[in-house]
Design a protein around this motif. Structure first.
Motif, PDB file in Angstrom:
ATOM      1  N   VAL A  87      49.685  26.570  -3.611  1.00 26.83           N
ATOM      2  CA  VAL A  87      49.983  25.244  -3.078  1.00 26.83           C
ATOM      3  C   VAL A  87      49.494  24.163  -4.047  1.00 26.83           C
ATOM      4  N   GLU A  88      48.403  24.418  -4.758  1.00 28.90           N
ATOM      5  CA  GLU A  88      47.859  23.442  -5.708  1.00 28.90           C
ATOM      6  C   GLU A  88      48.775  23.224  -6.913  1.00 28.90           C
ATOM      7  N   ASP A  89      49.754  24.111  -7.117  1.00 28.71           N
ATOM      8  CA  ASP A  89      50.668  23.981  -8.248  1.00 28.71           C
ATOM      9  C   ASP A  89      51.780  22.964  -7.989  1.00 28.71           C
ATOM     10  N   SER A  90      51.832  22.386  -6.797  1.00 28.75           N
ATOM     11  CA  SER A  90      52.850  21.380  -6.500  1.00 28.75           C
ATOM     12  C   SER A  90      52.667  20.179  -7.410  1.00 28.75           C
ATOM     13  N   GLY A  91      53.784  19.649  -7.911  1.00 24.56           N
ATOM     14  CA  GLY A  91      53.744  18.487  -8.789  1.00 24.56           C
ATOM     15  C   GLY A  91      55.013  18.422  -9.622  1.00 24.56           C
ATOM     16  N   VAL A  92      55.010  17.532 -10.607  1.00 17.39           N
ATOM     17  CA  VAL A  92      56.147  17.360 -11.501  1.00 17.39           C
ATOM     18  C   VAL A  92      55.722  17.843 -12.884  1.00 17.39           C
ATOM     19  N   TYR A  93      56.516  18.742 -13.459  1.00 19.74           N
ATOM     20  CA  TYR A  93      56.204  19.341 -14.754  1.00 19.74           C
ATOM     21  C   TYR A  93      57.170  18.815 -15.801  1.00 19.74           C
ATOM     22  N   PHE A  94      56.594  18.357 -16.917  1.00 18.53           N
ATOM     23  CA  PHE A  94      57.373  17.769 -18.001  1.00 18.53           C
ATOM     24  C   PHE A  94      57.220  18.603 -19.263  1.00 18.53           C
ATOM     25  N   CYS A  95      58.328  18.839 -19.934  1.00 22.18           N
ATOM     26  CA  CYS A  95      58.332  19.484 -21.241  1.00 22.18           C
ATOM     27  C   CYS A  95      58.274  18.370 -22.291  1.00 22.18           C
ATOM     28  N   SER A  96      57.416  18.516 -23.266  1.00 24.01           N
ATOM     29  CA  SER A  96      57.279  17.534 -24.331  1.00 24.01           C
ATOM     30  C   SER A  96      57.509  18.237 -25.668  1.00 24.01           C
ATOM     31  N   ILE A  97      58.531  17.826 -26.394  1.00 24.55           N
ATOM     32  CA  ILE A  97      58.821  18.382 -27.714  1.00 24.55           C
ATOM     33  C   ILE A  97      58.665  17.265 -28.731  1.00 24.55           C
ATOM     34  N   ASN A  98      57.695  17.434 -29.616  1.00 23.06           N
ATOM     35  CA  ASN A  98      57.353  16.433 -30.633  1.00 23.06           C
ATOM     36  C   ASN A  98      57.090  15.066 -30.010  1.00 23.06           C
ATOM     37  N   GLY A  99      56.438  15.042 -28.846  1.00 23.48           N
ATOM     38  CA  GLY A  99      56.058  13.789 -28.208  1.00 23.48           C
ATOM     39  C   GLY A  99      57.133  13.152 -27.353  1.00 23.48           C
ATOM     40  N   ILE A 100      58.312  13.755 -27.262  1.00 27.83           N
ATOM     41  CA  ILE A 100      59.399  13.216 -26.445  1.00 27.83           C
ATOM     42  C   ILE A 100      59.463  14.035 -25.166  1.00 27.83           C
ATOM     43  N   TYR A 101      59.375  13.340 -24.012  1.00 29.02           N
ATOM     44  CA  TYR A 101      59.323  14.018 -22.724  1.00 29.02           C
ATOM     45  C   TYR A 101      60.712  14.288 -22.174  1.00 29.02           C
ATOM     46  N   GLY A 102      60.816  15.410 -21.472  1.00 32.53           N
ATOM     47  CA  GLY A 102      62.029  15.745 -20.746  1.00 32.53           C
ATOM     48  C   GLY A 102      62.058  15.018 -19.413  1.00 32.53           C
ATOM     49  N   PRO A 103      63.124  15.216 -18.624  1.00 29.89           N
ATOM     50  CA  PRO A 103      63.259  14.497 -17.356  1.00 29.89           C
ATOM     51  C   PRO A 103      62.309  14.975 -16.266  1.00 29.89           C
ATOM     52  N   GLY A 104      61.786  16.180 -16.378  1.00 36.70           N
ATOM     53  CA  GLY A 104      60.817  16.679 -15.406  1.00 36.70           C
ATOM     54  C   GLY A 104      61.437  17.607 -14.382  1.00 36.70           C
ATOM     55  N   THR A 105      60.603  18.507 -13.867  1.00 40.84           N
ATOM     56  CA  THR A 105      60.977  19.434 -12.805  1.00 40.84           C
ATOM     57  C   THR A 105      59.930  19.322 -11.717  1.00 40.84           C
ATOM     58  N   GLU A 106      60.376  18.986 -10.509  1.00 40.03           N
ATOM     59  CA  GLU A 106      59.432  18.870  -9.392  1.00 40.03           C
ATOM     60  C   GLU A 106      59.309  20.216  -8.697  1.00 40.03           C
TER      61      GLU A 106
END
Length: 156
Positions: free
Chosen positions: A93-112
């Motif tokens: 349950v603690e893993d709930s949140g929004v996860y972002f991929c960052s490639i060379n400092g540029i963030y993706g749109p995120g996965t909730e």
């Protein structure tokens, strides 16, 4: 001539923004605990020396914190950093949140990721019966109040 120059500048800006896109799949997970879950990230930029990092935020508009490897969370990259994966083993349950991929400092749109607590059926049924009982009690109190008002009005 000015319009041609403005159109050319717009085309350059669009091509630059398209060249730096990062895609994440899926955009949302709604799961129960103890599941194994992958999050996929792909960059349209084809540089050989890319640095992939994963970040977590409580919501989209809050600060992002870098995620580190542990026994439940692991990272994997393929095709010379063209594709990156974030794997969860035994989701909590603690893993709930929004996860972002960052490639060379540029963030993706995120996965909730939303992990729901397991439901205790006996406790849920008890709450339902308690709520139904309170609704019946409110109805009876309303009837008593209306009856008292009508009797008072009849005596006057």
């Amino acid at each position: 001539m000015r319009w041609t120059l403005a159109g050319f500048c717009g085309f350059v800006l669009i091509s630059i923004s398209v060249a730096l896109q990062i895609h994440q799949k899926p955009r949302f997970y709604g799961l129960r605990p103890r599941r194994n879950v992958p999050i996929y990230c792909k960059s349209s930029n084809q540089t050989l020396h890319s640095i992939v990092e994963w970040h977590k935020a409580d919501r989209y508009d809050t600060d992002k914190k870098k995620i580190e490897h542990n026994e439940r969370i692991r990272f994997e990259t393929q095709d010379e950093i063209q594709h990156a994966f974030l794997y969860f083993n035994e989701l909590k349950v603690e893993d709930s949140g929004v996860y972002f991929c960052s490639i060379n400092g540029i963030y993706g749109p995120g996965t909730e990721v939303q992990v729901v607590r397991p439901i205790d059926l006996t406790n849920a049924q008890y709450r339902t019966q308690m709520k139904d009982g309170l609704i019946v009690l409110q109805g009876l109190l309303l009837a008593v109040c209306i009856g008292a008002y009508l009797l008072r009005k009849q005596k006057l």
